[in-house]
Structure formats: structure tokens, C-alpha cells
Design a protein around this motif. Structure first.
Motif, PDB file in Angstrom:
ATOM      1  N   ARG A   1       0.832  -1.200   0.000  1.00 55.99           N
ATOM      2  CA  ARG A   1       0.000   0.000   0.000  1.00 55.99           C
ATOM      3  C   ARG A   1       0.868   1.251   0.000  1.00 55.99           C
ATOM      4  N   ASP A   2       0.363   2.297  -0.656  1.00 60.62           N
ATOM      5  CA  ASP A   2       1.022   3.602  -0.572  1.00 60.62           C
ATOM      6  C   ASP A   2       0.658   4.223   0.765  1.00 60.62           C
ATOM      7  N   ARG A   3       1.590   4.910   1.377  1.00 63.30           N
ATOM      8  CA  ARG A   3       1.331   5.534   2.663  1.00 63.30           C
ATOM      9  C   ARG A   3       2.312   6.673   2.896  1.00 63.30           C
ATOM     10  N   GLU A   4       2.011   7.496   3.887  1.00 61.18           N
ATOM     11  CA  GLU A   4       2.927   8.560   4.265  1.00 61.18           C
ATOM     12  C   GLU A   4       4.130   7.950   4.981  1.00 61.18           C
ATOM     13  N   ARG A   5       5.203   8.717   5.017  1.00 59.68           N
ATOM     14  CA  ARG A   5       6.399   8.262   5.717  1.00 59.68           C
ATOM     15  C   ARG A   5       6.087   8.105   7.203  1.00 59.68           C
ATOM     16  N   LEU A   6       6.573   7.020   7.809  1.00 56.29           N
ATOM     17  CA  LEU A   6       6.360   6.794   9.228  1.00 56.29           C
ATOM     18  C   LEU A   6       7.215   7.741  10.051  1.00 56.29           C
ATOM     19  N   ALA A   7       6.676   8.180  11.163  1.00 53.25           N
ATOM     20  CA  ALA A   7       7.435   9.041  12.075  1.00 53.25           C
ATOM     21  C   ALA A   7       8.471   8.209  12.807  1.00 53.25           C
ATOM     22  N   GLN A   8       9.657   8.759  12.963  1.00 56.88           N
ATOM     23  CA  GLN A   8      10.729   8.065  13.673  1.00 56.88           C
ATOM     24  C   GLN A   8      10.851   8.594  15.091  1.00 56.88           C
ATOM     25  N   ILE A   9      11.339   7.750  15.987  1.00 57.96           N
ATOM     26  CA  ILE A   9      11.643   8.166  17.349  1.00 57.96           C
ATOM     27  C   ILE A   9      13.139   8.436  17.394  1.00 57.96           C
ATOM     28  N   ASP A  10      13.526   9.578  17.949  1.00 52.96           N
ATOM     29  CA  ASP A  10      14.947   9.913  18.053  1.00 52.96           C
ATOM     30  C   ASP A  10      15.689   8.876  18.889  1.00 52.96           C
ATOM     31  N   GLY A  11      16.986   8.766  18.651  1.00 47.95           N
ATOM     32  CA  GLY A  11      17.818   7.845  19.411  1.00 47.95           C
ATOM     33  C   GLY A  11      18.017   6.529  18.684  1.00 47.95           C
ATOM     34  N   ALA A  12      18.669   5.609  19.355  1.00 49.26           N
ATOM     35  CA  ALA A  12      18.981   4.302  18.779  1.00 49.26           C
ATOM     36  C   ALA A  12      18.339   3.196  19.610  1.00 49.26           C
ATOM     37  N   MET A  13      17.993   2.106  18.948  1.00 45.80           N
ATOM     38  CA  MET A  13      17.455   0.941  19.654  1.00 45.80           C
ATOM     39  C   MET A  13      18.517   0.407  20.606  1.00 45.80           C
ATOM     40  N   PRO A  14      18.089  -0.108  21.764  1.00 40.42           N
ATOM     41  CA  PRO A  14      19.052  -0.703  22.691  1.00 40.42           C
ATOM     42  C   PRO A  14      19.544  -2.047  22.162  1.00 40.42           C
ATOM     43  N   ARG A  15      20.644  -2.514  22.720  1.00 43.89           N
ATOM     44  CA  ARG A  15      21.129  -3.861  22.380  1.00 43.89           C
ATOM     45  C   ARG A  15      20.039  -4.867  22.734  1.00 43.89           C
ATOM     46  N   LEU A  16      19.982  -5.983  22.045  1.00 45.08           N
ATOM     47  CA  LEU A  16      18.944  -6.978  22.303  1.00 45.08           C
ATOM     48  C   LEU A  16      19.016  -7.537  23.718  1.00 45.08           C
ATOM     49  N   ASP A  17      20.183  -7.494  24.344  1.00 47.50           N
ATOM     50  CA  ASP A  17      20.310  -7.990  25.717  1.00 47.50           C
ATOM     51  C   ASP A  17      20.108  -6.873  26.752  1.00 47.50           C
ATOM     52  N   ALA A  18      19.686  -5.683  26.304  1.00 47.51           N
ATOM     53  CA  ALA A  18      19.491  -4.556  27.221  1.00 47.51           C
ATOM     54  C   ALA A  18      18.158  -3.849  27.000  1.00 47.51           C
ATOM     55  N   ILE A  19      17.158  -4.562  26.490  1.00 48.20           N
ATOM     56  CA  ILE A  19      15.851  -3.959  26.255  1.00 48.20           C
ATOM     57  C   ILE A  19      15.143  -3.778  27.600  1.00 48.20           C
ATOM     58  N   ALA A  20      14.628  -2.591  27.829  1.00 51.17           N
ATOM     59  CA  ALA A  20      13.975  -2.256  29.099  1.00 51.17           C
ATOM     60  C   ALA A  20      12.688  -3.046  29.292  1.00 51.17           C
ATOM     61  N   ALA A  21      12.239  -3.141  30.537  1.00 53.19           N
ATOM     62  CA  ALA A  21      10.948  -3.760  30.842  1.00 53.19           C
ATOM     63  C   ALA A  21       9.840  -2.895  30.240  1.00 53.19           C
ATOM     64  N   GLY A  22       8.693  -3.494  30.030  1.00 54.55           N
ATOM     65  CA  GLY A  22       7.571  -2.752  29.447  1.00 54.55           C
ATOM     66  C   GLY A  22       7.763  -2.582  27.956  1.00 54.55           C
ATOM     67  N   CYS A  23       7.300  -1.477  27.433  1.00 56.36           N
ATOM     68  CA  CYS A  23       7.447  -1.188  26.010  1.00 56.36           C
ATOM     69  C   CYS A  23       8.927  -0.932  25.717  1.00 56.36           C
ATOM     70  N   PRO A  24       9.494  -1.582  24.712  1.00 54.89           N
ATOM     71  CA  PRO A  24      10.912  -1.379  24.424  1.00 54.89           C
ATOM     72  C   PRO A  24      11.239   0.023  23.917  1.00 54.89           C
ATOM     73  N   PHE A  25      10.224   0.813  23.562  1.00 58.19           N
ATOM     74  CA  PHE A  25      10.454   2.169  23.070  1.00 58.19           C
ATOM     75  C   PHE A  25      10.335   3.237  24.159  1.00 58.19           C
ATOM     76  N   HIS A  26       9.848   2.886  25.356  1.00 53.51           N
ATOM     77  CA  HIS A  26       9.549   3.916  26.353  1.00 53.51           C
ATOM     78  C   HIS A  26      10.744   4.779  26.766  1.00 53.51           C
ATOM     79  N   PRO A  27      11.974   4.282  26.787  1.00 55.22           N
ATOM     80  CA  PRO A  27      13.064   5.167  27.203  1.00 55.22           C
ATOM     81  C   PRO A  27      13.293   6.354  26.256  1.00 55.22           C
ATOM     82  N   ARG A  28      12.864   6.234  24.994  1.00 56.16           N
ATOM     83  CA  ARG A  28      13.098   7.321  24.047  1.00 56.16           C
ATOM     84  C   ARG A  28      11.828   7.841  23.380  1.00 56.16           C
ATOM     85  N   CYS A  29      10.678   7.432  23.890  1.00 55.61           N
ATOM     86  CA  CYS A  29       9.401   7.883  23.338  1.00 55.61           C
ATOM     87  C   CYS A  29       8.923   9.134  24.065  1.00 55.61           C
TER      88      CYS A  29
END
Length: 75
Positions: free
Chosen positions: A7-35
Motif C-alpha cells: 500500500r502507498d502511505r505517508e512516511r512513518l514518524a521516527q523516534i529519536d535515538g537508537a534501539m538498545p542492544r537486544l540484551d538490554a531492552i527495558a521492561a515494558g514497552c521497548p520504546f519507552h526510554p526514548r518515546c
């Protein structure tokens, strides 16, 4: 979110910052530290990946079903 590639769509909004290492993902939503819209529930509970309009998303703020309600909160 996971956009549909057929499907055609608008560009998705990005969250600033970088994803954490897979062995350091925070509890809860993995995006909450930078959302910028994170709230208390995001730090303790991980939302399920559900249909959200023309795509899918795992966010407490995305209305996806009657059970989650208008603000994504389980009734």
C-alpha cells in the motif's frame, strides 16, 4: 509498527535515538526510554502487536479494538 508493503502511505514518524542492544531492552514497552509520549504504564507493561488502521502497532496510545478503547487502554 509494521507497515504493509503493498500500500502507498505517508512516511512513518521516527523516534529519536537508537534501539538498545537486544540484551538490554527495558521492561515494558521497548520504546519507552526514548518515546516522547511514554507514560507510567509503558515502563511496566508491553503492549501487544495489533491492527491499527492500515498497519499494525504495539502501543498503548493506538486505538486498536473495543477492548482497548479510544486511548488504547484496556476497559
Amino acid at each position: 509498527s509494521i507497515p504493509a508493503i503493498d500500500r502507498d502511505r505517508e512516511r512513518l514518524a521516527q523516534i529519536d535515538g537508537a534501539m538498545p542492544r537486544l540484551d538490554a531492552i527495558a521492561a515494558g514497552c521497548p520504546f519507552h526510554p526514548r518515546c516522547p509520549q511514554a507514560f507510567d504504564r509503558c515502563t511496566t507493561q508491553r503492549p501487544e502487536l495489533l491492527a491499527a488502521s492500515a498497519t499494525r502497532a504495539a502501543c498503548w496510545l493506538v486505538p486498536a479494538s473495543p477492548e482497548r478503547g479510544a486511548a488504547g487502554v484496556v476497559a
